[in-house]
Scaffold this motif. Structure first.
Motif, mmCIF file in Angstrom:
data_model
loop_
_atom_site.group_PDB
_atom_site.id
_atom_site.type_symbol
_atom_site.label_atom_id
_atom_site.label_comp_id
_atom_site.label_asym_id
_atom_site.label_seq_id
_atom_site.Cartn_x
_atom_site.Cartn_y
_atom_site.Cartn_z
ATOM 1 N N PHE A 1 -29.019 -25.349 -18.188
ATOM 2 C CA PHE A 1 -30.110 -26.294 -18.424
ATOM 3 C C PHE A 1 -29.615 -27.306 -19.461
ATOM 4 O O PHE A 1 -29.360 -26.939 -20.620
ATOM 5 N N ALA A 2 -29.462 -28.555 -19.042
ATOM 6 C CA ALA A 2 -28.953 -29.598 -19.936
ATOM 7 C C ALA A 2 -30.092 -30.514 -20.357
ATOM 8 O O ALA A 2 -30.857 -31.006 -19.525
ATOM 9 N N HIS A 3 -30.170 -30.751 -21.667
ATOM 10 C CA HIS A 3 -31.224 -31.581 -22.250
ATOM 11 C C HIS A 3 -30.594 -32.405 -23.369
ATOM 12 O O HIS A 3 -29.547 -32.031 -23.921
ATOM 13 N N ASP B 1 -31.536 -32.581 -26.318
ATOM 14 C CA ASP B 1 -31.614 -31.872 -27.601
ATOM 15 C C ASP B 1 -31.005 -30.481 -27.588
ATOM 16 O O ASP B 1 -30.756 -29.902 -28.644
ATOM 17 N N PHE B 2 -30.796 -29.900 -26.392
ATOM 18 C CA PHE B 2 -30.292 -28.524 -26.336
ATOM 19 C C PHE B 2 -29.588 -28.270 -25.010
ATOM 20 O O PHE B 2 -29.699 -29.062 -24.060
ATOM 21 N N PHE B 3 -28.867 -27.159 -24.957
ATOM 22 C CA PHE B 3 -28.186 -26.740 -23.732
ATOM 23 C C PHE B 3 -28.316 -25.226 -23.641
ATOM 24 O O PHE B 3 -28.089 -24.512 -24.622
ATOM 25 N N ILE B 4 -28.665 -24.734 -22.443
ATOM 26 C CA ILE B 4 -28.823 -23.296 -22.219
ATOM 27 C C ILE B 4 -27.896 -22.879 -21.089
ATOM 28 O O ILE B 4 -27.828 -23.543 -20.048
ATOM 29 N N GLY B 5 -27.175 -21.781 -21.294
ATOM 30 C CA GLY B 5 -26.352 -21.192 -20.250
ATOM 31 C C GLY B 5 -26.682 -19.725 -20.109
ATOM 32 O O GLY B 5 -26.931 -19.035 -21.106
ATOM 33 N N VAL B 6 -26.703 -19.222 -18.860
ATOM 34 C CA VAL B 6 -27.062 -17.819 -18.621
ATOM 35 C C VAL B 6 -26.355 -17.338 -17.365
ATOM 36 O O VAL B 6 -26.193 -18.091 -16.401
ATOM 37 N N ALA B 7 -25.902 -16.085 -17.377
ATOM 38 C CA ALA B 7 -25.223 -15.533 -16.201
ATOM 39 C C ALA B 7 -25.409 -14.030 -16.128
ATOM 40 O O ALA B 7 -25.530 -13.343 -17.151
ATOM 41 N N VAL B 8 -25.410 -13.518 -14.895
ATOM 42 C CA VAL B 8 -25.317 -12.091 -14.606
ATOM 43 C C VAL B 8 -24.023 -11.902 -13.829
ATOM 44 O O VAL B 8 -23.759 -12.630 -12.863
ATOM 45 N N VAL B 9 -23.214 -10.919 -14.242
ATOM 46 C CA VAL B 9 -21.857 -10.764 -13.712
ATOM 47 C C VAL B 9 -21.611 -9.315 -13.294
ATOM 48 O O VAL B 9 -21.940 -8.383 -14.038
#
Length: 330
Positions: free
Chosen positions: A59-61, A63-71
């Motif tokens: 999620f790119a914004h 003011d912020f950036f979020i990264g998430v993964a299931v591996v």
């Protein structure tokens, strides 16, 4: 259809008679299974240990950036989730955990499908629901509830290629609309103005795997660039929402100082980017049987993308995204 467009994705990863469907495509491969791929006896016995799958969302914004993964790496499962505060240039939340496959980690063998990681009361879950992907993060460090609009099939990049052990397949989206919220560090972040992107990967990879990677998407513009175990097989730029193949990419950066600017460019001239890191997520784990060493800076890209066929230049200005330098023993 223009002859220069990528061809439509095949119905499966492996054709009849065990021939892999190697190539770069537009669309989604509905059947993600390597069972029909013929392997020597020794490799058949260790296939499960080399089968690596993951589902990632960003999620790119401004003011912020979020990264998430299931591996799922075959013999173990893991997950991560983080929120980088671009205003302050620091990680506000970072979750990283390892568990057992099947018990802690479950992934569907389909692009942008269900994927779940659980550790006690903490959970990261992707759920495929009609025209959207629902994502829930419930960890001590970060909480999130989001709906991500699933991409139109003809805007998805699908790549199937030889890899460092046998073969690998990946699906990448361009920029996607989303809604929801995240909570970290006592703050609440609204996701409605974010540009989301998805990565679903499934392959038979070597125990030691290295890559350099860059990804950023906003509106009709974006790119996914990699140098490593897949060569140039997944290098693409999205122009007006359409994915186009580009050539091999060079990542020029100072490994001793990865927060200095990166120069990223393709051999065919289609990509010319300067990446300016604002901060980074990093790790250096050695778990005897497994190890990982990575740096994943978050920052902005500036430069240009050239249409591979028309030659039209598309300026890239302050595009939020990530790069990565990663080595895994998995």
């Amino acid at each position: 259809m223009e002859p220069s467009l990528l061809p439509a994705a095949p119905p499966r990863l492996v054709h009849e008679r065990g021939i892999p469907a190697f190539g770069m495509y537009r669309g989604i491969v509905p059947e993600l299974s390597w069972q029909a791929l013929p392997l020597p006896l020794g490799r058949r016995l260790t296939r499960r240990l080399h089968h690596k799958r993951w589902q990632y969302a960003a999620f790119a914004h401004a003011d912020f950036f979020i990264g998430v993964a299931v591996v799922d790496v075959g013999w173990a499962g893991s997950a991560f989730a983080y929120l980088f505060d671009r205003r302050r240039g620091r990680l506000l939340a970072a979750f990283d955990a390892t568990g057992l496959p099947l018990l802690s980690t479950r992934l569907e063998d389909r692009a942008f499908g269900d994927a779940t990681f659980r550790r006690g009361s903490e959970c990261i879950a992707f759920r495929h629901a009609d025209s959207r992907l629902e994502l829930t993060i419930n960890t001590r460090e970060l909480k999130l509830a989001a709906h991500i609009a699933l991409p139109a099939a003809d805007s998805v990049l699908a790549a199937i290629a030889p890899a460092n052990w046998q073969a690998h397949a990946t699906h990448k989206s361009g920029a996607l609309s989303c809604s929801g919220f995240a909570e970290a560090g006592g703050e609440r972040f609204v996701l409605d103005a974010c540009h989301a992107s998805l990565d679903a990967s499934n392959g038979l990879l070597a125990r030691d795997t290295d890559w350099r990677w860059a990804s950023a998407h906003a509106g009709p513009l974006g790119f996914n660039l990699q140098a490593g175990y897949m060569g140039d097989a997944e290098n693409a730029i999205w122009l007006d929402g359409v994915p186009w193949r580009v050539g091999a990419v060079q990542f020029e950066f100072d490994a001793a100082n990865p927060l200095a600017p990166w120069h990223i460019h393709s051999d065919d001239g289609a990509v010319e980017l300067l990446f300016t890191p604002e901060g980074a997520r990093s790790g250096d784990k050695n778990l005897l049987l497994a190890a990982s060493r990575y740096i994943q800076p978050v920052g902005r890209f500036d430069g240009r993308l050239i249409h591979p066929h028309s030659g039209v230049a598309y300026p890239v200005q302050a595009l939020a995204g990530v790069t990565e330098d990663h080595h895994s023993r998995w």
